[in-house]
Motif scaffolding. Sequence first.
Motif, PDB file in Angstrom:
ATOM      1  N   THR A 332       0.824  -1.138   0.098  1.00 54.55           N
ATOM      2  CA  THR A 332      -0.114   0.087   0.123  1.00 54.55           C
ATOM      3  C   THR A 332       1.008   1.269   0.140  1.00 54.55           C
ATOM      4  O   THR A 332       2.073   1.167   0.582  1.00 54.55           O
ATOM      5  CB  THR A 332      -1.125   0.076   1.285  1.00 54.55           C
ATOM      6  OG1 THR A 332      -0.181   0.140   2.473  1.00 54.55           O
ATOM      7  CG2 THR A 332      -1.935  -1.059   1.255  1.00 54.55           C
ATOM      8  N   SER A 334       0.796   5.737  -0.719  1.00 52.02           N
ATOM      9  CA  SER A 334       0.274   7.353  -0.914  1.00 52.02           C
ATOM     10  C   SER A 334       0.702   7.509  -2.318  1.00 52.02           C
ATOM     11  O   SER A 334       2.142   7.389  -2.652  1.00 52.02           O
ATOM     12  CB  SER A 334       0.623   8.380   0.093  1.00 52.02           C
ATOM     13  OG  SER A 334       0.058   7.875   1.203  1.00 52.02           O
ATOM     14  N   ALA A 354      -3.305  13.528  -6.115  1.00 54.33           N
ATOM     15  CA  ALA A 354      -3.197  12.786  -5.007  1.00 54.33           C
ATOM     16  C   ALA A 354      -3.969  11.537  -4.722  1.00 54.33           C
ATOM     17  O   ALA A 354      -5.054  11.551  -5.012  1.00 54.33           O
ATOM     18  CB  ALA A 354      -3.077  13.649  -3.847  1.00 54.33           C
ATOM     19  N   THR A 356      -4.372   7.301  -3.273  1.00 57.08           N
ATOM     20  CA  THR A 356      -3.600   6.069  -2.588  1.00 57.08           C
ATOM     21  C   THR A 356      -3.905   4.749  -3.472  1.00 57.08           C
ATOM     22  O   THR A 356      -4.547   4.546  -4.504  1.00 57.08           O
ATOM     23  CB  THR A 356      -4.313   5.739  -1.106  1.00 57.08           C
ATOM     24  OG1 THR A 356      -5.753   5.281  -1.371  1.00 57.08           O
ATOM     25  CG2 THR A 356      -4.082   6.934  -0.164  1.00 57.08           C
ATOM     26  N   ALA A 392      -8.045  11.226  -3.251  1.00 55.38           N
ATOM     27  CA  ALA A 392      -7.643  11.962  -1.775  1.00 55.38           C
ATOM     28  C   ALA A 392      -9.001  11.640  -1.188  1.00 55.38           C
ATOM     29  O   ALA A 392      -9.102  12.109  -0.045  1.00 55.38           O
ATOM     30  CB  ALA A 392      -7.072  13.270  -2.069  1.00 55.38           C
TER      31      ALA A 392
END
Length: 437
Positions: A332, A334, A354, A356, A392
Motif C-alpha cells: 500500500t 500514498s 493525490a 492511495t 484523496a
Amino acid sequence: MLTPADMALCGLDPETLFAPLAGRKTIGLAVSGGADSLALMLLYAAWSGTKPRAIVYTVDHGLRPEAQAEAAMVAREAGKLGLSCRALAWTGDKPSTGRQSAARKARYGLIAQAMDADGAEILLTAHHLRDQAETVLMRLAHGSGVSGLGGIRTFSSVEGICVFRPLLGVSPETLATLVARAGLSPAFDPSNADGTYERTRWRDALPGLADLGLAPDRLGKAAERLQRIDALAIRATDGFIAGHGTLDPLGIVRIEREAFGTADPEIRVRVIERALAGVSGVQSFFLSRIEALAERIAAGARFTATLAGTRILAEANTIVIHREAGRRGLPTASLAPGQSLVWDGRFVVKAAIAGTIGPATGLGREAFGALTGGTLAGPVAGLRAAPLVRDAHGEIAAIGGIEVGEGFSVEQIPLTSWAGNCGNRPPDGAVALVSPE
C-alpha cells in the motif's frame, strides 16, 4: 591514454566494441578501480567516433579502508581522460552475511539514482570472458535450464538499469595488459580471492578445467550458442502466449489447456514460467518446480496448487493463474501528483492527482459489477489481489487496469516484460513498490 599500437597488440577495436552505442546521448561507465573496469574506461576514451557524453560512476561500499582512496584514484584517472566522474558512497549499517549480494544491490541502486539525475540512458560494465565462464559453470552446478546456461547477456536490465557489456568476449589478461601499457596501477579487492565465495572457487577451478578442454573461450562460445537457442524458444513462447493465452485487466492469466497439452515440452515449461512471473511480479523460480507443474498439467490432471505467491487452477479447458495476497499481504502507498510507481511488479500507476493505492481487499462480485458495469469473470481472490486506486477523497479511480475515475492511469506490465530486456524498463522515475513478502 592508450595508443593505436596498444589496442592493435591486444586485438581490440573501440569502434567495434562501442558501435551499439550509436545514437545514445549520455551513458554511464561503472568503474571500480580494478584492471577490468579501468580498461573499459581507457577503451572508451580511445574511441575516436562520435560518441555519447560519458559519466564515470565509482562506488565506495564502505567495506574496506582502501575503498575511499580507490574511488579518488578512479576520479583522478577519469579526469585525465577528459571524462566526468561521480563518486558514490554506500553509507549506513552493513549486513553481517550476504555482503556481496547486498553490496551489488546497493551499488546498482546508487548508480541508478545518479543516472536518472544525469539523464544517462545505459550503463557500461566491464564483465569479461572469464566472468562469463564462471557464470556458466555456476549455473550448470545449480541446475539451470537453457536460459541460465546462456550466461551473462551483452544487454540486460539489472535493478532497473539498462546494462551493456562490450567486453564479454575479451579475456581479463588482455584487459590487464592494456592497463599496464597505460601505466596505471589497478586496485585489488581481496574478496575476489576469498574462497568462501562460490564464484572464487569456480575461478580457482578454471585452470584445471582448461586442461580438460573447458577453457573460458570454449565456455563463452557455448554460452553464445545457448543464447541463440534461448532466443528461439523465447520467440516460440511469445507466439504461443499471443495465440493461446490472455492477461486480463485484474492481472489474471488464462491459458488454453488443449493447446498447452500439444505444445513442445520446452515451450510448456516456459509458458508456465512466464505466466507465474507475470502474475507474481517475481522473475526467478526453481526450474524443477516449474517442470513438475508443467508436466502435471500436460498429463491432464485437474488440481489447485500454489507457488511463488500465485494460485494455479488447472481446470478442464483452461489453466487459470492469479495472484495471492500471501502471508504478509500486498503493498500500500500514498500517491503524489506527478508520481509513477510499479505496484507489486505488475502494474504501472501514474498519478496526476493525490491518492492511495493498495490491494482490492474486501471487494466482491457485486461491488465489482457496480463499479465497472461488467461481470467478474475470474475468481474473487484474483480481484482482491489487484490494485485499487483511490483519490484523496476516497473515491475509487481504478481497479486493476480498469479505470473508473479520473486523475490516474494504470498500465499492466505485459507478459513479455519478465525477461528483463532493456526495452521493457518502467517509466523513468517510477518507484518500484513491491509486496513486503
